[in-house]
Design a protein around this motif. Structure first.
Motif, PDB file in Angstrom:
ATOM      1  N   ALA A   9       0.787  -0.869  -0.079  1.00 43.96           N
ATOM      2  CA  ALA A   9      -0.231   0.247  -0.036  1.00 43.96           C
ATOM      3  C   ALA A   9       1.009   0.940   0.077  1.00 43.96           C
ATOM      4  N   GLN A  10       1.645   1.659  -0.034  1.00 44.24           N
ATOM      5  CA  GLN A  10       2.793   2.159  -0.058  1.00 44.24           C
ATOM      6  C   GLN A  10       3.428   2.953  -1.474  1.00 44.24           C
ATOM      7  N   THR A  11       3.056   4.032  -1.303  1.00 41.55           N
ATOM      8  CA  THR A  11       3.414   4.458  -2.445  1.00 41.55           C
ATOM      9  C   THR A  11       3.501   3.511  -4.052  1.00 41.55           C
ATOM     10  N   PRO A  12       2.406   3.144  -4.491  1.00 41.74           N
ATOM     11  CA  PRO A  12       2.212   2.199  -5.671  1.00 41.74           C
ATOM     12  C   PRO A  12       2.334   2.901  -6.708  1.00 41.74           C
ATOM     13  N   GLY A  13       2.576   2.170  -7.216  1.00 41.40           N
ATOM     14  CA  GLY A  13       2.998   3.245  -8.993  1.00 41.40           C
ATOM     15  C   GLY A  13       1.963   2.426  -9.898  1.00 41.40           C
ATOM     16  N   HIS A  14       2.294   2.806 -11.319  1.00 39.88           N
ATOM     17  CA  HIS A  14       1.953   2.528 -12.495  1.00 39.88           C
ATOM     18  C   HIS A  14       1.897   0.930 -12.791  1.00 39.88           C
ATOM     19  N   TRP A  15       1.300   0.334 -13.358  1.00 36.89           N
ATOM     20  CA  TRP A  15       1.779  -1.150 -13.624  1.00 36.89           C
ATOM     21  C   TRP A  15       2.269  -1.565 -14.675  1.00 36.89           C
ATOM     22  N   ALA A  16       2.101  -0.292 -15.867  1.00 36.15           N
ATOM     23  CA  ALA A  16       3.285  -0.375 -16.941  1.00 36.15           C
ATOM     24  C   ALA A  16       4.763  -0.109 -17.036  1.00 36.15           C
ATOM     25  N   TYR A  17       5.565   0.577 -15.994  1.00 37.02           N
ATOM     26  CA  TYR A  17       6.600   1.059 -15.654  1.00 37.02           C
ATOM     27  C   TYR A  17       7.184   0.359 -14.795  1.00 37.02           C
TER      28      TYR A  17
END
Length: 284
Positions: free
Chosen positions: A198-206
């Motif tokens: 849950a910590q700073t989730p990022g974009h799945w494609a990066y």
């Protein structure tokens, strides 16, 4: 105190306690359902990764490697955080081949040519407890398509850049592919593959930290609100004691498990590596 006031006080107390118990029971049911859905997501992605490993050829297309994908789609001119993530080549194994086909694999995630496929949102990559996707309204909370599930890189801030076979390396490295035959001295059942955060989730494609993360010892303890991993399944309200915070993971053999904030950091670190040769307690 008059007897009637005592009776009123007792009645009010019972009502409050009853409401509290009902709220706790409802919260437990909802959280259990969300955790089951999250577990189902992990099972699907673990199976997709195994199918990828069994069917995807090496870079020359000459033989089957029986290996998990590299942490990023190979691109020597881009840093890892600008490359496409490992999720992209796995999409066909989740019946998302049409999305994968839209990508120009020679370019990065932020390249205009990849703008259309990068905009796709995938329900299977978000934890149901997060509220990111509202199944009732079919609306998304965040502006960008996120993933709460990341590949495990190993132990230490440099884990994703370590060479294959390093004692601190995990399954996912930016430029390494971990094969079933010979690359798992610790055993696939004793190695973490995927974990939720849950910590700073990022974009799945990066690529980069958006989709590949390691256990950094200075960040222990690892599981719970505000910690590096878990953070969505925060237990349910309790009248006494402390909540148990759980975290769903997939192991390299495809099994899906849950760990909690009571799991020792040393155990998680040992499970994060493929060739650390660490000793694990019998009841881990």
């Amino acid at each position: 105190m008059p007897r009637r006031y005592v009776l009123v006080l007792v009645a009010v107390t019972l009502v409050v306690l009853g409401a509290g118990l009902l709220f706790t029971a409802v919260s437990r049911v909802r959280e259990a359902a969300a955790r089951m859905a999250c577990t189902s997501h992990f099972k699907q992605w673990a199976l997709a990764l195994h199918n990828y490993a069994a069917l995807f050829p090496d870079e020359r297309g000459t033989k089957k490697l029986d290996a998990f994908p590299a942490g990023t789609v190979p691109n020597s001119v881009l840093p890892p955080e600008e490359r496409l993530s490992w999720w992209v080549p796995v999409l066909p194994f989740m019946e998302q081949g049409a999305v994968c086909d839209q990508f120009d694999l020679t370019r990065g995630a932020g390249d205009p040519r990849n703008a259309e496929p990068v905009s796709h949102r995938l329900q299977w990559l978000v934890c149901p407890s997060s509220g990111e996707y509202d199944r009732g309204t079919h609306e998304w909370k965040s502006a960008a398509p996120l993933t709460h599930y990341v590949g495990v890189a190993g132990v230490g801030p440099d884990a994703a850049t370590l060479p294959l076979g390093h004692p601190r390396a995990g399954v996912f490295g930016y430029d390494r592919r971990t094969a079933f035959l010979g690359d798992f001295p610790d055993g696939v059942s004793n190695t973490l593959l995927l974990i939720e955060t849950a910590q700073t989730p990022g974009h799945w494609a990066y690529g980069g930290a958006a989709t590949v993360r390691a256990f950094a010892p200075d960040m222990a303890p690892y599981i719970g609100p505000g910690r590096p991993f878990g953070g969505w399944h925060n237990g349910t309200p309790v009248l006494f004691g402390q909540r148990t915070h759980t975290c769903v993971v997939a192991m390299a053999d495809g099994a899906v498990r849950s760990f909690s904030n009571a799991t020792a950091p040393e155990v998680l670190e040992a499970l994060a590596t493929v060739a650390g040769h660490e000793s694990l307690p019998a009841d881990w």
